[in-house]
Scaffold this motif. Structure first.
Motif, PDB file in Angstrom:
ATOM      1  N   GLY A 159       0.825  -1.198   0.000  1.00 48.14           N
ATOM      2  CA  GLY A 159       0.000   0.000   0.000  1.00 48.14           C
ATOM      3  C   GLY A 159       0.858   1.246   0.000  1.00 48.14           C
ATOM      4  O   GLY A 159       1.860   1.323   0.725  1.00 48.14           O
ATOM      5  N   LEU A 160       0.480   2.213  -0.803  1.00 46.41           N
ATOM      6  CA  LEU A 160       1.205   3.478  -0.867  1.00 46.41           C
ATOM      7  C   LEU A 160       0.798   4.335   0.324  1.00 46.41           C
ATOM      8  O   LEU A 160      -0.389   4.571   0.556  1.00 46.41           O
ATOM      9  N   THR A 161       1.779   4.785   1.106  1.00 46.27           N
ATOM     10  CA  THR A 161       1.485   5.566   2.308  1.00 46.27           C
ATOM     11  C   THR A 161       1.841   7.044   2.182  1.00 46.27           C
ATOM     12  O   THR A 161       1.312   7.868   2.928  1.00 46.27           O
ATOM     13  N   HIS A 162       2.735   7.381   1.252  1.00 42.83           N
ATOM     14  CA  HIS A 162       3.140   8.779   1.085  1.00 42.83           C
ATOM     15  C   HIS A 162       3.614   8.988  -0.351  1.00 42.83           C
ATOM     16  O   HIS A 162       4.288   8.127  -0.908  1.00 42.83           O
ATOM     17  N   TYR A 163       3.267  10.139  -0.927  1.00 38.05           N
ATOM     18  CA  TYR A 163       3.688  10.451  -2.293  1.00 38.05           C
ATOM     19  C   TYR A 163       3.847  11.958  -2.405  1.00 38.05           C
ATOM     20  O   TYR A 163       2.873  12.691  -2.291  1.00 38.05           O
ATOM     21  N   ASP A 164       5.068  12.411  -2.559  1.00 34.20           N
ATOM     22  CA  ASP A 164       5.371  13.841  -2.667  1.00 34.20           C
ATOM     23  C   ASP A 164       6.376  14.029  -3.804  1.00 34.20           C
ATOM     24  O   ASP A 164       7.588  14.039  -3.583  1.00 34.20           O
ATOM     25  N   ARG A 165       5.848  14.141  -5.017  1.00 35.28           N
ATOM     26  CA  ARG A 165       6.688  14.271  -6.207  1.00 35.28           C
ATOM     27  C   ARG A 165       7.407  15.608  -6.198  1.00 35.28           C
ATOM     28  O   ARG A 165       6.757  16.626  -6.013  1.00 35.28           O
ATOM     29  N   PRO A 166       8.699  15.673  -6.386  1.00 36.77           N
ATOM     30  CA  PRO A 166       9.635  14.603  -6.704  1.00 36.77           C
ATOM     31  C   PRO A 166      10.543  14.218  -5.536  1.00 36.77           C
ATOM     32  O   PRO A 166      11.593  13.623  -5.750  1.00 36.77           O
ATOM     33  N   SER A 167      10.167  14.508  -4.315  1.00 41.15           N
ATOM     34  CA  SER A 167      11.111  14.291  -3.215  1.00 41.15           C
ATOM     35  C   SER A 167      11.030  12.921  -2.552  1.00 41.15           C
ATOM     36  O   SER A 167      12.053  12.380  -2.148  1.00 41.15           O
ATOM     37  N   CYS A 168       9.827  12.350  -2.421  1.00 43.85           N
ATOM     38  CA  CYS A 168       9.781  11.059  -1.725  1.00 43.85           C
ATOM     39  C   CYS A 168       8.461  10.334  -1.964  1.00 43.85           C
ATOM     40  O   CYS A 168       7.458  10.937  -2.326  1.00 43.85           O
ATOM     41  N   PHE A 169       8.511   9.039  -1.764  1.00 40.84           N
ATOM     42  CA  PHE A 169       7.294   8.244  -1.658  1.00 40.84           C
ATOM     43  C   PHE A 169       7.590   7.083  -0.712  1.00 40.84           C
ATOM     44  O   PHE A 169       8.748   6.700  -0.511  1.00 40.84           O
ATOM     45  N   ALA A 170       6.540   6.587  -0.089  1.00 41.73           N
ATOM     46  CA  ALA A 170       6.699   5.512   0.890  1.00 41.73           C
ATOM     47  C   ALA A 170       5.563   4.507   0.734  1.00 41.73           C
ATOM     48  O   ALA A 170       4.488   4.846   0.236  1.00 41.73           O
ATOM     49  N   TYR A 171       5.819   3.304   1.188  1.00 44.70           N
ATOM     50  CA  TYR A 171       4.845   2.232   1.055  1.00 44.70           C
ATOM     51  C   TYR A 171       4.990   1.264   2.220  1.00 44.70           C
ATOM     52  O   TYR A 171       5.999   1.244   2.925  1.00 44.70           O
ATOM     53  N   ARG A 172       3.973   0.452   2.395  1.00 40.33           N
ATOM     54  CA  ARG A 172       3.939  -0.566   3.443  1.00 40.33           C
ATOM     55  C   ARG A 172       3.639  -1.899   2.779  1.00 40.33           C
ATOM     56  O   ARG A 172       2.753  -1.985   1.931  1.00 40.33           O
ATOM     57  N   VAL A 173       4.397  -2.932   3.134  1.00 36.82           N
ATOM     58  CA  VAL A 173       4.110  -4.273   2.644  1.00 36.82           C
ATOM     59  C   VAL A 173       3.705  -5.152   3.820  1.00 36.82           C
ATOM     60  O   VAL A 173       4.184  -4.976   4.944  1.00 36.82           O
ATOM     61  N   SER A 174       2.784  -6.069   3.563  1.00 35.22           N
ATOM     62  CA  SER A 174       2.280  -6.946   4.614  1.00 35.22           C
ATOM     63  C   SER A 174       1.734  -8.223   3.982  1.00 35.22           C
ATOM     64  O   SER A 174       1.678  -8.357   2.763  1.00 35.22           O
TER      65      SER A 174
END
Length: 160
Positions: free
Chosen positions: A67-82
């Motif tokens: 699941g995508l948890t954060h998206y701030d183009r173009p500095s960062c993105f984050a996700y969670r796997v489970s």
């Protein structure tokens, strides 16, 4: 676990490639006991919107949820796997990945951090051993795949 690479391309171009919905099979090719990504399915929404999720299918037939948890183009993105369907399910409840991008020397510095949450205190040591012996190499291979992609790809338009 954190890995860093330098990519001699503009930040927007690098961010857009690494964060793209279809990129996993291109860069997450596997290492040792960690299988590569074969495909994704059941994508719930645009992959640039936090809250979107999908099923990741690995080359050995196993799956996990992402699941995508954060998206701030173009500095960062984050996700969670489970919910891994393979042996790691006995060691972890979830993992979090973060990619950070910043301009550097006419190109882009990419920093990738992965944090695992152990299922319980008893499996903390085996999980740490797995991360040091397998996941580190996996991340190194995947980071090298990002650099290799840009070494062979023509310059692209950075606009979306």
């Amino acid at each position: 676990m954190t890995r860093e690479v330098y990519v001699p391309r503009p930040i927007l171009e690098v961010f857009d490639f690494v964060s793209a919905e279809d990129v996993l099979a291109k860069i997450l090719t596997g290492y040792g006991m960690v299988p590569g990504v074969a495909s994704t399915s059941d994508v719930s929404g645009p992959w640039d919107r936090p809250g979107s999720h999908r099923i990741v299918h690995l080359a050995d037939g196993s799956t996990l949820s992402e699941g995508l948890t954060h998206y701030d183009r173009p500095s960062c993105f984050a996700y969670r796997v489970s919910d891994p369907s393979f042996a790691l399910k006995h060691l972890m409840t979830q993992a979090r990945g973060e990619f950070w991008f910043e301009p550097a020397d006419g190109g882009t510095k990419v920093e990738w951090t992965y944090t695992f949450q152990a299922r319980n205190g008893l499996v903390g040591l085996p999980l740490r051993l797995f991360v040091k012996s397998q996941w580190k190499g996996y991340m190194d291979v995947c980071a090298a795949n990002i650099v290799a992609y840009f070494a062979s790809a023509p310059a692209a338009n950075s606009g979306r």
